[in-house]
Design an enzyme around this catalytic site. Structure first.
Site, PDB file in Angstrom:
ATOM      1  N   CYS A  21      -1.611  -5.680  11.199  1.00  0.00           N
ATOM      2  CA  CYS A  21      -0.546  -6.155  10.299  1.00  0.00           C
ATOM      3  C   CYS A  21       0.837  -5.625  10.683  1.00  0.00           C
ATOM      4  CB  CYS A  21      -0.859  -5.769   8.858  1.00  0.00           C
ATOM      5  SG  CYS A  21      -2.260  -6.670   8.201  1.00  0.00           S
TER       6      CYS A  21
HETATM    7  N1  COA Z   1     -13.986 -12.053  -8.415  1.00  0.00           N
HETATM    8  C1  COA Z   1     -14.389 -11.390  -9.512  1.00  0.00           C
HETATM    9  N2  COA Z   1     -14.654 -10.068  -9.517  1.00  0.00           N
HETATM   10  C2  COA Z   1     -14.512  -9.397  -8.353  1.00  0.00           C
HETATM   11  C3  COA Z   1     -14.111 -10.038  -7.166  1.00  0.00           C
HETATM   12  C4  COA Z   1     -13.840 -11.417  -7.229  1.00  0.00           C
HETATM   13  N3  COA Z   1     -13.445 -12.095  -6.148  1.00  0.00           N
HETATM   14  N4  COA Z   1     -14.059  -9.124  -6.177  1.00  0.00           N
HETATM   15  C5  COA Z   1     -14.403  -7.953  -6.711  1.00  0.00           C
HETATM   16  N5  COA Z   1     -14.698  -8.104  -8.021  1.00  0.00           N
HETATM   17  C6  COA Z   1     -15.137  -7.075  -8.980  1.00  0.00           C
HETATM   18  C7  COA Z   1     -15.758  -5.891  -8.282  1.00  0.00           C
HETATM   19  O1  COA Z   1     -17.138  -6.120  -8.068  1.00  0.00           O
HETATM   20  C8  COA Z   1     -15.490  -4.795  -9.249  1.00  0.00           C
HETATM   21  O2  COA Z   1     -16.433  -4.846 -10.308  1.00  0.00           O
HETATM   22  P1  COA Z   1     -16.987  -3.493 -10.993  1.00  0.00           P
HETATM   23  O3  COA Z   1     -15.772  -2.844 -11.604  1.00  0.00           O
HETATM   24  O4  COA Z   1     -17.971  -4.020 -11.971  1.00  0.00           O
HETATM   25  O5  COA Z   1     -17.569  -2.697  -9.868  1.00  0.00           O
HETATM   26  C9  COA Z   1     -14.142  -5.145  -9.851  1.00  0.00           C
HETATM   27  O6  COA Z   1     -13.983  -6.539  -9.637  1.00  0.00           O
HETATM   28  C10 COA Z   1     -12.991  -4.393  -9.198  1.00  0.00           C
HETATM   29  O7  COA Z   1     -13.122  -4.500  -7.775  1.00  0.00           O
HETATM   30  P2  COA Z   1     -12.207  -3.705  -6.765  1.00  0.00           P
HETATM   31  O8  COA Z   1     -12.570  -4.075  -5.360  1.00  0.00           O
HETATM   32  O9  COA Z   1     -12.198  -2.286  -7.104  1.00  0.00           O
HETATM   33  O10 COA Z   1     -10.817  -4.406  -7.132  1.00  0.00           O
HETATM   34  P3  COA Z   1      -9.345  -3.893  -6.967  1.00  0.00           P
HETATM   35  O11 COA Z   1      -8.643  -4.070  -8.247  1.00  0.00           O
HETATM   36  O12 COA Z   1      -9.268  -2.583  -6.256  1.00  0.00           O
HETATM   37  O13 COA Z   1      -8.712  -4.976  -5.976  1.00  0.00           O
HETATM   38  C11 COA Z   1      -8.167  -5.408  -3.674  1.00  0.00           C
HETATM   39  C12 COA Z   1      -9.267  -5.256  -4.696  1.00  0.00           C
HETATM   40  C13 COA Z   1      -8.742  -5.728  -2.301  1.00  0.00           C
HETATM   41  C14 COA Z   1      -7.236  -6.550  -4.085  1.00  0.00           C
HETATM   42  C15 COA Z   1      -7.362  -4.103  -3.639  1.00  0.00           C
HETATM   43  O14 COA Z   1      -8.194  -3.008  -3.428  1.00  0.00           O
HETATM   44  C16 COA Z   1      -6.279  -4.115  -2.609  1.00  0.00           C
HETATM   45  O15 COA Z   1      -5.303  -4.812  -2.708  1.00  0.00           O
HETATM   46  N6  COA Z   1      -6.322  -3.306  -1.591  1.00  0.00           N
HETATM   47  C17 COA Z   1      -5.262  -3.274  -0.647  1.00  0.00           C
HETATM   48  C18 COA Z   1      -5.668  -3.601   0.625  1.00  0.00           C
HETATM   49  C19 COA Z   1      -5.201  -4.858   1.262  1.00  0.00           C
HETATM   50  O16 COA Z   1      -4.895  -5.872   0.713  1.00  0.00           O
HETATM   51  N7  COA Z   1      -5.250  -4.727   2.568  1.00  0.00           N
HETATM   52  C20 COA Z   1      -5.009  -5.765   3.486  1.00  0.00           C
HETATM   53  C21 COA Z   1      -4.572  -5.204   4.735  1.00  0.00           C
HETATM   54  S1  COA Z   1      -3.038  -4.321   4.588  1.00  0.00           S
END
Ligand code: COA
Length: 373
Positions: free
Chosen positions: A156
Site C-alpha cells: 500500500c
Molecule cells: N459481516 C458481518 N459480521 C462480520 C463480518 C461481516 N462481513 N466480518 C466480521 N464480522 C464479525 C466478526 O465475526 C466479529 O464477530 P464477533 O464479535 O462475534 O467475534 C465482529 O464482526 C467484529 O469483527 P472484527 O474483525 O473484529 O471487526 P472490526 O470492527 O475490527 O473491523 C476491519 C474489521 C478489517 C474493518 C478492521 O479491523 C480494520 O479496518 N483493520 C484495518 C486494516 C485494514 O483495512 N488494512 C488494509 C491494509 S492497510
C-alpha cells in the site's frame, strides 16, 4: 540540488461498480451453498457453518459503500468469487499497463507535457501481473517515454515510496522528469470468500508526474520533503510467489495465496506508527499542525483516517481538511492517497501546505510534504 514538483496527476477508474448490497448478496449465496454442501459435517460438529455478511457491518466497520472493479461478473458469481480477466497474447498490452497508460496520459495532459519528455517510469504497485519484463518498461514503450523504467512493490505504500525514489533522482540530476504510476487490480488478490475482508478492496490506477521546478509551466505543488519508514510484520501478508509450485500443496486453493490480514492488530499497531511518522516529519521541517491545510491519507478505513487526522492535527479535522474517497473506491492499495490528492487539491492557495501519506503491509509508511506553488 534541484527542486522536484508534482505538476500532474491522473486517475483511471474502471467502469464496473459493485455496491455493498451486490457484494453481500453474492457472499451470502456463497455461504448458503457451502453450508448446504457441508451439512453433514456441520451436523456432526466437525465444521462450523459459515456466517452471513451484512451491509451494515461493512459500512460501519470500514466506511466503504461501493468499489470499482475490472470485472464484476466473476466476483459476483457465487460459484467463482474472483474476477475473470482473460489471458492476453504476449503481443497485446497487458491489463496493468493499459490501466496505467490511461492514468499517465491524464497526468501528462494536466502538466501539458509530451510522453517523450519523460525519462523515468516507475510502476509502483502492490502486485505485478508477471515477473518480467517489467510492467514499467511496457508502459514506457506504450507511452513513448525515453530513458528507463522499473517496477517496485512496497504494497500500500508503493506510491509514496515511488515518489521518494523519483524525487531523489530528480534532486540529484540523474533524471529530469518522472511518471510514478500505480495500477492496482486488488480484486485479483482479494479473497472474496472471506467474510472478514471480502469488502475491503477495489481496482484503479493513478499516475503522478514529477519534474524539476524550473521546468514546470503550469500549476504545481513543490515537494518539500519525502520520508519512508518500514518495520517488519506478518499481520498483512500474501504468500503467493514464484516458488509456489515447488512447495508441497503450493498450487492448491490455499487461503494464504491471497491477501490475509489480522485487521485488529493492523489497526492497533499501524496507527501510532503513522501518526508519529507524519508528526515527526512535519516537526523536522518546522511545520506546525496549525499550518497544515490538508491530509491526503491512504484510503483503507474511515476509522483509521479519523484517528490519524485527530492525532496529527490535535483535533477532529474538518471533512475538507482530510478528504476520504474510500466510500466510493474502497481500499485501492497504493493508489488511494493519490486519488484523494488528485481530486481534492485544486482549491488550495499558493503557500498552502499538505501531506500525502500512504501506509500498509511491511509495515510501511511514506509521507510526502507538499506546498502549493
Ligand atoms: N459481516 C458481518 N459480521 C462480520 C463480518 C461481516 N462481513 N466480518 C466480521 N464480522 C464479525 C466478526 O465475526 C466479529 O464477530 P464477533 O464479535 O462475534 O467475534 C465482529 O464482526 C467484529 O469483527 P472484527 O474483525 O473484529 O471487526 P472490526 O470492527 O475490527 O473491523 C476491519 C474489521 C478489517 C474493518 C478492521 O479491523 C480494520 O479496518 N483493520 C484495518 C486494516 C485494514 O483495512 N488494512 C488494509 C491494509 S492497510
Amino acid at each position: 540540488m534541484l527542486q522536484p514538483v508534482i505538476s500532474g496527476t491522473g486517475v483511471y477508474t474502471p467502469d464496473q461498480i459493485i455496491t455493498n448490497a451486490e457484494l453481500v448478496q453474492t457472499f451470502n449465496a456463497y455461504t448458503d451453498k457451502m453450508n448446504a454442501k457441508n451439512q453433514a459435517a456441520i451436523d456432526t460438529g466437525e465444521m462450523e457453518p459459515l456466517g452471513h455478511s451484512s451491509e451494515e457491518f461493512v459500512f460501519n466497520a470500514s466506511g466503504i459503500q461501493q468499489r470499482f472493479v475490472m470485472d464484476k461478473t466473476g466476483i459476483l458469481d457465487p460459484d467463482v468469487m474472483h474476477p475473470h480477466l482473460p489471458q492476453r497474447s504476449d503481443e497485446e498490452p497487458g491489463i496493468m499497463a493499459e490501466m496505467a497508460v490511461d492514468a499517465c496520459i491524464k497526468a501528462l495532459a494536466q502538466a501539458d507535457r509530451n510522453a517523450d519528455e519523460v525519462d523515468l517510469v516507475i510502476c509502483a504497485a502492490s502486485n505485478h501481473e508477471r515477473a518480467y519484463p517489467a510492467i514499467a518498461i511496457e508502459i514506457q514503450q506504450l507511452l513513448g517515454t525515453s530513458g528507463f523504467a522499473f517496477d517496485m512493490n512496497v504494497a500500500c505504500s508503493s506510491a509514496t515510496f515511488g515518489i521518494q525514489a523519483a524525487c531523489d533522482m530528480i534532486r540529484s540530476g540523474s533524471v529530469r522528469r518522472a511518471l510514478v504510476v500505480n495500477p492496482e487490480i486488488c480484486s485479483g488478490h482479494l479473497e472474496w470468500r472471506d467474510r472478514d475482508c471480502h469488502f475491503i478492496f477495489g481496482d484503479v490506477a493513478t499516475a503522478t508526474l514529477i519534474e524539476c521546478k524550473e521546468d514546470a509551466t503550469g500549476d504545481h505543488f513543490e515537494i518539500l520533503s519525502t520520508r519512508c519508514l518500514t518495520q517488519f510484520s506478518n499481520n498483512i501478508r500474501n504468500n503467493n510467489g514464484f516458488l509456489r509450485r515447488s512447495r508441497p500443496d503450493g498450487v492448491k486453493d490455499r487461503r494464504d495465496m491471497q491477501f490475509m490480514q489480522n485487521g485488529r492488530k493492523v489497526f492497533k499497531e499501524v496507527l501510532p506508527i503513522v501518526a508519529g511518522h507524519i508528526s515527526g516529519h512535519m516537526n523536522d521541517l518546522g511545520i506546525d499542525k496549525n499550518d497544515l491545510k490538508r491530509l491526503w491519507l491512504h484510503q483503507a478505513n474511515k476509522a483509521m483516517n479519523d484517528f490519524i487526522g485527530r492525532k496529527v492535527l490535535g483535533r477532529v479535522p474538518d471533512p475538507d481538511e482530510q478528504p476520504n474517497i474510500l466510500q466510493d473506491y474502497a481500499n485501492t492499495s497504493s493508489a488511494g492517497s493519490i486519488i484523494a490528492f488528485s481530486k481534492y487539491s485544486d482549491d488550495l492557495s499558493p503557500g498552502d501546505l499538505g501531506v500525502i501519506c500512504s501506509f500498509g503491509a511491511g509495515y510501511s509508511v511514506g509521507s510526502v510534504i507538499v506546498k502549493r506553488a
